[in-house]
Design a protein around this motif. Structure first.
Motif, short mmCIF file in Angstrom:
data_model
loop_
_atom_site.label_atom_id
_atom_site.label_comp_id
_atom_site.label_asym_id
_atom_site.label_seq_id
_atom_site.Cartn_x
_atom_site.Cartn_y
_atom_site.Cartn_z
N LEU A 122 -3.79 3.97 1.42
CA LEU A 122 -4.27 3.71 2.79
C LEU A 122 -4.99 4.91 3.36
CD1 LEU A 122 -1.80 1.91 5.14
CD2 LEU A 122 -3.89 1.08 4.09
N VAL B 251 3.27 -1.62 4.03
CA VAL B 251 2.93 -0.21 3.87
C VAL B 251 4.18 0.62 3.58
CG1 VAL B 251 1.94 1.80 5.09
CG2 VAL B 251 0.96 -0.49 5.43
N TYR C 10 0.83 -1.20 0.00
CA TYR C 10 0.00 0.00 0.00
C TYR C 10 0.86 1.25 0.00
CZ TYR C 10 -3.91 -2.98 1.34
OH TYR C 10 -4.87 -3.97 1.37
#
Ligand code: ASP
Ligand code: MG
Length: 404
Positions: free
Chosen positions: A100, A133, A95
């Protein structure tokens, strides 16, 4: 079953081989039955290389475009780690900050994280997929990509751990944990088992580069334990958490230092209300942070004022101070950019006397002049000539019994 957020720094994802070994470590956490979300930094020094590229085109690149550029570094490592995990048969999905919806303030280059949407992440964790992430980034209200300051992936990790109500935020890095002082300077520096948020805040604020300062502020505010540990070999690392009243705190936990100081001494200022304001206001108006400030006792209607600024601001401050002194015809200013600050930190100082006396005794024995002093409840900082810094840190490390 625990929920853990792990953050891997640039050196830990510096090559494909390293990314594969990170994937193996992440897989191991999952095999133990824990849930895990991962935050990554850009590979090696790739952020520096992106900065260099931009500067070749323009000495001061546009801030919005700079963020668009710098955020790509973390996107590369997040996608590669997700691929490496999938190649091992571990479900994973990368992500970006925008995907996000890591909401941040406007300010490009130094935005602050305001909120993180966890819907996707929770669904992934529920289904056994590892979210990977990209750290250091978010989006502002206009939908533009922002970055949150160099070294900011630590802060992304803590913010994510808070949003997910994780049990622990682990920062995996190229050192074994937080040391009593920089082991490159003091060979018998020791890795600390635990440290309070307050102590880590002071150490990070005073020059320890292990953790991003804002990450520690965030963790303290939301009581999120952080563990700093090696990405390269098994170690328990250092746990940073709230102080436990039952545990006897060490009087001194560690010594931080930084060489980024420059000192100004204004002599013979009029001893009148408002003098310090008149000296310091133009400096703060120029957006220059003043760190230590000392006003001497007055004599014969005159007083002296000393302060320090970041060494990068030395030339500009010198110019402002010289201009200022024209308003005080009987005074003069002396400056020095070869000074360094060291800080002795420990929560045990609150309840023990003599820590400062021991510091001055050690400096006396080493014949090192203390130029300025500032204190907080759990810290004593002194400014010394930079050439004496190493000797001062070594002597204090031994004097406070910090050696391994
Ligand atoms: N890649 C960014 C930097 O080099 C952020 C980070 O590493 O935490 O500053
Ligand atoms: Mg870092």
């Amino acid at each position: 079953m625990a929920l853990i957020v792990q953050k891997y720094g640039g050196t830990s994802v510096g090559s494909l081989t390293l990314i594969q070994s990170v994937a193996a470590q992440v897989a191991r956490v999952r095999e133990c039955g824990d849930k895990i979300a991962v935050v990554v930094s850009a590979m090696g020094d790739s952020t520096d290389r992106l900065v260099d590229l931009a500067r070749e085109l323009a000495p001061e690149p546009d801030a919005r475009e700079m963020d668009a550029l710098l955020a790509t570094g973390e996107q590369v490592s997040a996608a590669l780690l997700a691929m490496a995990l999938r190649a091992r048969g571990v479900a994973a999905r990368s992500y970006t900050g925008a995907q996000l919806r890591v909401q941040t303030s406007e300010a490009h280059g130094k935005a602050r994280i305001q909120a993180i949407e966890t819907e996707h992440l929770r669904a992934d964790l529920q289904s056994g997929c590892v979210p990977v992430v990209a750290g250091f980034q978010g989006v502002n209200a206009r939908g533009d990509t922002t970055t949150i300051g160099r070294g900011g992936s630590d802060t992304t990790a803590v913010a994510l751990a808070v949003a997910l109500q994780a049990d622990e935020c682990q920062i995996l890095t190229d050192v074994d944990g937080v040391f009593t002082t920089d082991p490159r300077m003091v060979r018998d520096a020791r890795c600390l088992q635990r440290l309070s948020f307050e102590e880590m805040l002071e150490l990070a604020g005073q020059g320890s580069r292990v953790l991003h300062l804002r990450a520690v502020e965030f963790a303290k505010k939301y009581n999120m334990p952080i563990r700093v540990l090696s990405a390269f070999h098994p170690s328990a690392g250092t746990l940073i958490c709230a102080e436990e009243p039952t545990v006897e705190a060490p009087i001194v936990a560690g010594i931080a230092f930084n060489r980024d100081e420059a000192e100004f001494n204004c002599f013979g200022l009029p001893d009148l209300p408002g003098t310090a304001y008149r000296v310091l206001k133009p400096i703060s108006d120029a957006n220059i942070d003043v760190d230590m400030i000392v006003v001497s006792a007055a004599r014969g209607g005159k007083t002296d004022l000393s302060f320090t600024v970041h060494r990068d601001d030395y030339v500009q401050t010198k110019r402002i101070a010289a201009g200022l002194m024209q308003a005080f015809p009987e005074s003069n200013v002396v400056s020095n950019d070869r000074v360094a600050k060291l800080s002795v930190v420990g929560v045990g100082m609150r309840s023990h006397a003599g820590v400062a006396a021991q510091l001055f005794e050690t400096m006396a024995r080493e014949a090192i002049n203390v130029r300025l002093v500032s204190t907080s409840e759990i810290k004593i900082s002194v400014l010394v000539e930079e050439i004496h810094l190493e000797r001062a840190v070594r002597a204090l490390h031994a004097a406070y019994g910090l050696s391994g």
